[in-house]
Design a protein around this motif. Structure first.
Motif, short mmCIF file in Angstrom:
data_model
loop_
_atom_site.label_atom_id
_atom_site.label_comp_id
_atom_site.label_asym_id
_atom_site.label_seq_id
_atom_site.Cartn_x
_atom_site.Cartn_y
_atom_site.Cartn_z
N UNK A 48 14.02 -4.36 -3.95
CA UNK A 48 14.03 -2.62 -3.29
C UNK A 48 14.35 -2.12 -2.38
N UNK A 49 14.35 -0.18 -2.37
CA UNK A 49 13.04 0.48 -3.62
C UNK A 49 14.11 -0.04 -4.85
N UNK A 50 13.17 0.03 -5.68
CA UNK A 50 13.20 0.69 -6.75
C UNK A 50 12.90 -0.67 -7.83
N UNK A 51 12.27 -1.67 -7.46
CA UNK A 51 11.91 -2.18 -7.99
C UNK A 51 12.80 -3.30 -8.95
N UNK A 61 0.65 -1.60 -0.23
CA UNK A 61 -0.23 -0.05 0.38
C UNK A 61 0.63 1.41 -0.56
N UNK A 62 2.54 0.96 0.20
CA UNK A 62 2.46 2.25 0.87
C UNK A 62 3.40 2.85 -1.00
N UNK A 63 4.17 2.03 -2.38
CA UNK A 63 4.75 2.49 -3.06
C UNK A 63 3.90 2.19 -4.76
N UNK A 64 2.58 0.92 -5.12
CA UNK A 64 2.16 1.53 -5.61
C UNK A 64 1.04 1.43 -5.86
N UNK A 65 0.35 0.98 -5.33
CA UNK A 65 -1.66 0.08 -5.10
C UNK A 65 -2.33 0.67 -4.05
N UNK A 66 -2.39 1.70 -3.50
CA UNK A 66 -3.05 2.39 -1.82
C UNK A 66 -3.74 1.63 -2.07
N UNK A 67 -4.91 0.98 -1.14
CA UNK A 67 -6.30 0.62 -1.64
C UNK A 67 -6.76 0.18 -1.40
N UNK A 68 -5.63 -1.10 -1.87
CA UNK A 68 -6.16 -2.82 -2.34
C UNK A 68 -6.44 -3.07 -1.39
N UNK A 69 -7.44 -4.08 -1.25
CA UNK A 69 -7.56 -5.31 -0.43
C UNK A 69 -6.57 -6.40 0.60
N UNK A 70 -6.12 -6.54 -0.77
CA UNK A 70 -5.39 -8.18 -0.29
C UNK A 70 -4.07 -7.56 -0.12
N UNK A 71 -3.08 -6.79 1.20
CA UNK A 71 -2.09 -6.97 1.40
C UNK A 71 -0.32 -7.36 2.34
N UNK A 72 -1.38 -8.75 2.84
CA UNK A 72 -0.57 -9.48 3.47
C UNK A 72 -0.66 -11.44 2.84
N UNK A 73 0.70 -11.42 3.46
CA UNK A 73 0.65 -12.72 2.80
C UNK A 73 0.01 -13.33 4.19
N UNK A 74 -1.07 -13.30 5.63
CA UNK A 74 -0.72 -14.01 5.76
C UNK A 74 -2.28 -13.84 6.34
N UNK A 134 7.98 -10.79 -4.03
CA UNK A 134 9.06 -10.12 -2.73
C UNK A 134 9.04 -9.28 -2.40
N UNK A 135 8.51 -8.43 -3.65
CA UNK A 135 9.09 -6.82 -3.82
C UNK A 135 7.75 -6.24 -2.83
N UNK A 136 6.86 -7.12 -2.95
CA UNK A 136 5.57 -6.33 -2.36
C UNK A 136 5.84 -6.32 -0.71
N UNK A 137 5.95 -8.00 -0.56
CA UNK A 137 5.87 -7.91 0.95
C UNK A 137 7.15 -7.37 1.78
N UNK A 138 8.41 -7.27 0.70
CA UNK A 138 9.85 -6.47 1.80
C UNK A 138 8.99 -5.33 2.13
#
Length: 305
Positions: free
Chosen positions: A249-252, A187-200, A220-224
């Protein structure tokens, strides 16, 4: 080597020989056609400075540098003739097809989260179409993102709506032997507001859907960015992980350009016996042939365990 194996190897090597030589001539490092330990999957456009835009040349170049898979988010939008051309090339080179995006994603509005019957039916229609594409290109995985949060509903109700939709989608996909992989987005760098954000969260949903056609895409990029703790989260969610994607990360960009120790992460994934695909969903940190060569070198270094 048996004669038929030698003949096949020669046939596979010939189309890309000139392309392979062009990289070797422009680099002081040792680049090899030997397969990597993990099945890293580049995407179209990643090596265009060497190959041009022709899709067969691009796939051949990837094969000639050790990659044995590709992924293409936009496969579903390609003309059928082009899909078939890609499939034929992959079969000839004994390569695997990775993920493509299965449906229209609600980046800025609810999709599966609010339980709207029309939106659900549109999603299921997209899944039916995607299943046919997967069959055509011999793909096993497709990416699914539940969409934006619905601010008018408690998260538990949204989770129930998502699970119900995914159960319906699983019923469509199971006869095809195809797996939708759920991607948690930062939700920080690319996709604010998405429902699914975490692995758990993805793990909980997959367990609730309880289908072999619904697993986790562990990006792995998103979850870092979202939660870190990469290796422990891989272990905890292992039974539901169907696919990995990569970006530093950062930079992808390619491994080694950021803070993630990909040598250790890849070693760990390999040690657990992972035989699926690791998608290279990232950019190149440098432009041109130099940047493309740097990407290949980065994977050789991160795969050296």
């Amino acid at each position: 080597m048996k004669r038929r194996d030698f003949t096949k190897a020669a046939a596979l090597a010939a189309p890309g020989a000139a392309l392979y030589g062009s990289v070797m001539a422009g680099s002081n490092s040792v680049l090899t056609s030997d397969p990597f330990k993990l099945n890293y999957a580049p995407h179209f456009g990643m090596f265009e400075s060497h190959t041009g835009k022709d899709i067969v040349d691009q796939i051949t170049f990837m094969h000639d540098h050790g990659f044995r898979a590709i992924e293409d988010n936009w496969m579903k939008a390609r003309p059928v003739e082009e899909q078939q051309k890609i499939a034929d090339t992959l079969e000839r080179l004994d390569m695997r097809m990775g993920v493509f995006v299965a449906h229209e994603i609600g980046w800025s509005k609810p999709n599966l989260t609010n339980g709207d019957p029309e939106l659900r039916e549109k999603f299921l229609s997209d899944i039916r179409e995607a299943a046919e594409v997967a069959k055509r290109v011999n793909a096993k995985w497709m990416t699914v993102v539940p969409g934006h949060v619905d601010l008018s509903l408690e998260m538990d109700y949204q989770t129930a709506n998502v699970v119900e939709s995914l159960r319906m989608a699983s019923e469509i996909l199971e006869p095809y032997g195809v797996v939708m992989v759920l991607e948690s987005l930062n939700w920080w760098a690319n996709h604010a507001g998405q429902f699914l954000t975490k692995i758990p969260q993805a793990y909980q949903i997959c367990r609730a859907v309880n289908s072999p056609s619904c697993k986790i895409l562990f990006d792995i990029y998103h979850q870092q960015i979202t939660e870190g703790n990469i290796i422990p989260n891989i272990d905890k969610a292992w039974s539901e992980i169907g696919y990995f994607q990569v970006g530093d990360n950062p930079g992808r960009n390619e491994p080694g350009t950021g803070e993630i120790n990909y040598l250790n992460v890849f070693r760990h994934i390999h040690s657990k016996g992972f035989t699926g695909i690791v998608g290279m969903e990232h950019g190149n940190s440098m432009k041109g042939k130099e940047g493309e060569t740097a990407v290949i070198e980065a994977y050789r270094k991160s795969d050296a365990f």
